[in-house]
Design an enzyme around this catalytic site. Structure first.
Site, short mmCIF file in Angstrom:
data_model
loop_
_atom_site.label_atom_id
_atom_site.label_comp_id
_atom_site.label_asym_id
_atom_site.label_seq_id
_atom_site.Cartn_x
_atom_site.Cartn_y
_atom_site.Cartn_z
N ASP A 13 0.82 -1.23 0.00
CA ASP A 13 0.00 0.00 0.00
C ASP A 13 0.85 1.27 0.00
O ASP A 13 0.43 2.30 0.54
CB ASP A 13 -0.97 0.03 1.20
CG ASP A 13 -1.78 -1.24 1.29
OD1 ASP A 13 -2.24 -1.69 0.24
OD2 ASP A 13 -1.93 -1.78 2.41
N LYS A 16 2.20 2.20 -5.06
CA LYS A 16 3.04 1.77 -6.19
C LYS A 16 2.35 1.93 -7.54
O LYS A 16 3.00 2.19 -8.54
CB LYS A 16 3.46 0.30 -6.00
CG LYS A 16 4.32 0.07 -4.77
CD LYS A 16 4.68 -1.39 -4.61
CE LYS A 16 3.52 -2.29 -4.27
NZ LYS A 16 2.88 -2.03 -2.98
N GLN A 225 2.42 -5.92 -3.09
CA GLN A 225 2.70 -6.04 -1.64
C GLN A 225 3.96 -5.24 -1.29
O GLN A 225 4.19 -4.21 -1.89
CB GLN A 225 2.82 -7.52 -1.22
CG GLN A 225 1.50 -8.28 -1.24
CD GLN A 225 1.06 -8.73 -2.61
OE1 GLN A 225 1.84 -9.31 -3.34
NE2 GLN A 225 -0.17 -8.48 -2.96
P1 IMP Z 1 -2.44 -12.79 1.62
O1 IMP Z 1 -1.44 -12.24 0.65
O2 IMP Z 1 -3.87 -12.57 1.18
O3 IMP Z 1 -2.17 -14.21 1.97
O4 IMP Z 1 -2.29 -11.96 2.99
C1 IMP Z 1 -1.13 -12.07 3.82
C2 IMP Z 1 -0.79 -10.73 4.47
O5 IMP Z 1 -0.38 -9.82 3.46
C3 IMP Z 1 -1.98 -10.06 5.17
O6 IMP Z 1 -1.48 -9.33 6.26
C4 IMP Z 1 -2.51 -9.09 4.13
O7 IMP Z 1 -3.20 -8.01 4.70
C5 IMP Z 1 -1.20 -8.66 3.48
N1 IMP Z 1 -1.37 -8.21 2.09
C6 IMP Z 1 -1.51 -8.98 1.01
N2 IMP Z 1 -1.59 -8.23 -0.10
C7 IMP Z 1 -1.48 -6.96 0.30
C8 IMP Z 1 -1.46 -5.70 -0.41
O8 IMP Z 1 -1.54 -5.60 -1.63
N3 IMP Z 1 -1.31 -4.59 0.38
C9 IMP Z 1 -1.17 -4.66 1.72
N4 IMP Z 1 -1.18 -5.79 2.41
C10 IMP Z 1 -1.33 -6.93 1.70
#
Ligand code: IMP
Length: 429
Positions: A13, A16, A225
């Site tokens: 966040d 980007k 991410q």
């Molecule tokens: P997942 O990628 O859905 O498995 O989530 C794993 C962790 O990464 C969690 O804490 C999510 O909130 C965080 N996360 C995944 N994608 C993003 C993103 O694009 N921005 C911010 N946090 C993310």
């Protein structure tokens, strides 16, 4: 400039999407290399706001080819939906403009169901995932049980068979956890339809990129991410399941390191995190509310993918310094500097104190990190509206001081900052 890698230097966040949009104006190709529709990249352009989850932000430039790399995990149904909604906004999306790696892995409905089931089982210790099936899809990939986008090029029956087998194997795991199972046939149906739509877009993107690089094309690698969510380098297990760092760009696209000549780290001017896990500079109260915003604007600190309010805090230079060391940034950019306008003073966490000792880098264990007290340096704030500044010389002295202090603490130059969500709200050195 063959390859520029753009990396989130924090917990995602960082803004980007708009940075990629800026870099894309001088690029031939924009390539995403990790993650899936857990990402949410927002670009504001000509009174429209584009929210991209899977399609690279380069798609907003008609002369740029967008690549979805092998390091991604792709939900084909959601991708078709995203392509359709972008077409409705007037974007032309053809196999010449969007190329999907045949080696990316597919997120099935079973992965989505397992993601939800795993989080339910974890209860209070849940990771706080985006529930898009990301973790289970990467687990199947590394467990050598996944299905790939290239499988959509097989004949329909063969692809259906693979899909159903994945769903049946997930059903066994879901049943073990006492969760509702999926009907393999109906779960597979929409995937077969999506496969038919996506087939013409699927290619070997590594070969495509090599040909482009040897022909002198410029590629921007769009990180999703952030460094602190990296499976290896983040605050494990509160991480995503991919490698959003610089090394991940190379494996996630199948390109060689000698083509890379710029690694740009993007950091927000303060810290945010969504989901569980340590965040030493997290704030509560008035300043946190101010940094987060009301939620009325798309740039306020609420998840693009999940709508969850983000945790907010002062800029954590300890984490940033770590991101510099993991990625080897050649330069950094600070986003959302305008949000800090109006605060009397600003704090930077320059080190942590843990059990009476000063630490310049974060410790590996979350248990130790939980005992960290940030050591803050206080800087004067500024009250001017900086949203119309377009040159460093137009920024107030206190804003320049803030930027230079961060750059010097990280030992990396900061050559650009953003001061608002619009395409032109950039201040370049
Ligand atoms: P997942 O990628 O859905 O498995 O989530 C794993 C962790 O990464 C969690 O804490 C999510 O909130 C965080 N996360 C995944 N994608 C993003 C993103 O694009 N921005 C911010 N946090 C993310």
């Amino acid at each position: 400039m063959p390859i520029t890698i753009l990396i989130g230097a924090q917990w995602g966040d960082e803004g980007k999407g708009r940075v990629v949009d800026w870099l894309a104006s001088s690029a031939d190709i924009v390539a995403r290399y990790a993650g899936g529709d857990n990402a949410g990249h927002t670009v504001a352009l000509d009174s429209s706001v584009y929210k991209l989850h899977l399609v690279p932000s380069g798609i907003l430039h008609s002369d740029v080819v967008s690549i979805m790399g092998n390091g991604m995990v792709i939900n084909p149904v959601n991708l078709v939906r995203e392509i359709e909604s972008l077409r409705k906004l007037g974007l032309e999306i053809t196999p010449e403009r969007l190329v999907i790696s045949s080696r990316a892995h597919i997120i099935t409905p079973a992965h989505v169901a397992l993601d939800k089931a795993n989080e339910t089982v974890l209860g209070d210790s849940k990771i706080g995932t985006t529930l898009r099936g990301i973790g289970p899809a990467y687990l199947d990939k590394t467990g050598r049980a996944g299905i790939r986008t290239g499988d959509m090029l097989l004949d329909v029956e063969e692809f259906a068979e693979r899909l159903i087998a994945t769903i049946e194997s997930a059903n066994a795991r879901l049943a073990l956890q006492g969760m509702e199972t999926l009907d393999p046939q109906s779960a597979a149906e929409s995937y077969l339809e999506a496969a038919a739509v996506l087939k013409p877009f699927i290619k070997d993107t590594s070969i495509y990129l090599y040909a482009a690089l040897t022909a002198g094309k410029h590629i921007v690698c769009e990180g999703a991410q952030g460094t602190l969510l990296d499976i290896d380098h983040g605050s494990y297990p509160f991480v995503t399941s991919s490698s959003p760092t610089a090394g991940g760009a190379l494996t996630g696209l199948g390109v060689g390191p000698l083509f890379v000549d710029r690694v740009l780290g993007v950091a927000k001017a303060f810290s945010t995190r969504v989901g569980g896990g340590p965040m030493p500079t997290e704030l509560e109260g008035e300043i946190a509310r101010r940094l987060r915003g009301s939620g009325d604007n798309f740039w306020d600190e609420y998840g693009t993918t999940t709508g969850r309010p983000r945790r907010c805090g002062w800029l954590d230079v300890v984490m940033l310094r770590y991101a510099v060391s993991v990625n080897g940034f050649s330069e950094m950019m600070l986003t959302k500097l305008d949000i800090l306008s109006g605060l009397d003073e600003l704090k930077l966490a320059v080190a942590y104190e843990i059990d009476g000792q000063r630490h310049e880098y974060p410790p590996v264990n979350n248990e130790t990190l939980d005992r960290a007290t940030p050591i803050y340096e206080t800087l004067p704030g500024w009250h001017e509206d900086i949203s119309n500044c377009r040159a460093f010389s137009q920024l107030p002295a206190a804003a320049l001081n803030y930027i230079e202090r961060v750059a010097s603490l990280c030992a990396v130059p900061i050559n650009s900052v953003s001061v608002g969500p619009e395409r032109d709200q950039l201040v370049l050195r």
